[in-house]
Design a protein around this motif. Structure first.
Motif, mmCIF file in Angstrom:
data_model
loop_
_atom_site.group_PDB
_atom_site.id
_atom_site.type_symbol
_atom_site.label_atom_id
_atom_site.label_comp_id
_atom_site.label_asym_id
_atom_site.label_seq_id
_atom_site.Cartn_x
_atom_site.Cartn_y
_atom_site.Cartn_z
ATOM 1 N N LEU A 116 -9.998 11.205 36.643
ATOM 2 C CA LEU A 116 -10.903 12.344 36.812
ATOM 3 C C LEU A 116 -10.135 13.643 36.996
ATOM 4 O O LEU A 116 -10.545 14.709 36.504
ATOM 5 C CB LEU A 116 -11.820 12.097 38.012
ATOM 6 N N ARG A 117 -9.006 13.570 37.687
ATOM 7 C CA ARG A 117 -8.212 14.777 37.932
ATOM 8 C C ARG A 117 -7.735 15.401 36.622
ATOM 9 O O ARG A 117 -7.579 16.632 36.530
ATOM 10 C CB ARG A 117 -7.021 14.423 38.824
ATOM 11 N N ALA A 118 -7.525 14.565 35.601
ATOM 12 C CA ALA A 118 -7.096 15.078 34.295
ATOM 13 C C ALA A 118 -8.147 15.995 33.678
ATOM 14 O O ALA A 118 -7.836 16.810 32.805
ATOM 15 C CB ALA A 118 -6.794 13.909 33.355
ATOM 16 N N PHE A 119 -9.397 15.870 34.127
ATOM 17 C CA PHE A 119 -10.490 16.706 33.620
ATOM 18 C C PHE A 119 -10.888 17.795 34.629
ATOM 19 O O PHE A 119 -11.929 18.440 34.475
ATOM 20 C CB PHE A 119 -11.705 15.838 33.294
ATOM 21 N N GLY A 120 -10.085 17.953 35.660
ATOM 22 C CA GLY A 120 -10.373 18.984 36.654
ATOM 23 C C GLY A 120 -11.420 18.589 37.673
ATOM 24 O O GLY A 120 -12.007 19.451 38.334
ATOM 25 N N ILE A 121 -11.680 17.291 37.820
ATOM 26 C CA ILE A 121 -12.641 16.790 38.807
ATOM 27 C C ILE A 121 -11.865 16.142 39.947
ATOM 28 O O ILE A 121 -11.043 15.247 39.719
ATOM 29 C CB ILE A 121 -13.602 15.764 38.183
ATOM 30 N N GLU A 122 -12.123 16.589 41.171
ATOM 31 C CA GLU A 122 -11.425 16.033 42.335
ATOM 32 C C GLU A 122 -12.277 14.929 42.965
ATOM 33 O O GLU A 122 -13.120 15.182 43.818
ATOM 34 C CB GLU A 122 -11.114 17.138 43.351
#
Length: 223
Positions: A116-122
């Motif tokens: 998810l972090r790869a898509f800017g979602i924490e």
């Protein structure tokens, strides 16, 4: 090493049978660790910890709406699967990693958090609940089974995770998801990230490879 199989849309019961057969083959030493990535038609599953009151409609009404309801052998309560949701079934021999069931669940969560972090979602954990959350809304559910090997010492995992990519979240209103009434569910799309399922699969494979320390190899699906 683990083999990755991207299977498209598969009916739930067929995928369940597929898992059981592949777990048997892993136990017998005829197959490698593998990750099945797929989507399901509209399905509600009831794990071993399910409660009838968490189904908000009658069985007849679910059938009328085209939703299959299946009692299964994973842990956890009731959940929903459907189009736009990436379902992953890691079939892993945990004897190679200390046979630690608790650690396995945390590693699955971490793999999805990295993806998810790869898509800017924490994404984050929300103890005591299992899964991945963004604030007070769950974006990925996890429910697994630890199969005891008959020939190989240690657990072989089945079932796995469901990550809401662009799911129709209204279907979650037909159940009490995972038996949790006080918190909601969300999706990557609802969080402002419209991405393809292929992109998400790639990042999830990378996350699992990084956390588990295994190389991912694309498998060839023949059935």
């Amino acid at each position: 090493m683990f083999e990755v199989y991207r299977l498209g849309t598969v009916p739930y019961r067929k995928a369940w049978d597929m898992q059981k057969e592949r777990v048997r083959r892993i136990d017998e030493g005829d197959a490698s660790n593998q990750l099945l990535l797929l989507e399901h038609p509209h399905t509600i599953t009831l794990g071993r910890g399910s409660h009838a009151e968490h189904l908000l409609l009658s069985s007849e009404e679910y059938a009328r709406r085209g939703i299959d309801v299946v009692e299964i052998d994973r842990g956890g309560d009731v959940t929903y699967h459907g189009p736009g949701q990436l379902v992953g079934y890691p079939l892993f021999h945990l004897g190679e990693r200390g046979n630690d069931a608790h650690c396995y669940l945390r590693d699955l969560e971490e793999s999805l958090i990295i993806a998810l972090r790869a898509f800017g979602i924490e994404g984050e954990r929300k103890p005591p609940y299992t899964g991945v959350w963004v604030g007070d809304e769950k974006v990925a559910a996890i429910g697994v089974k630890f199969n005891r090997g008959r020939r190989r010492r240690g657990y072989i995992t089945s079932h796995g995770f469901a990550l809401n990519v662009c799911s129709d979240l209204s279907y979650f209103d037909l159940i009490v998801p995972c038996g949790i009434r006080e918190y909601g569910v969300t999706s990557m799309e609802r969080l402002g990230k419209k991405v393809s399922m292929d992109e998400v699969m790639d990042r999830v494979v990378e996350g699992i490879s990084r956390v588990f320390g295994w190389e991912a190899v694309e498998g060839v699906h023949s059935s």
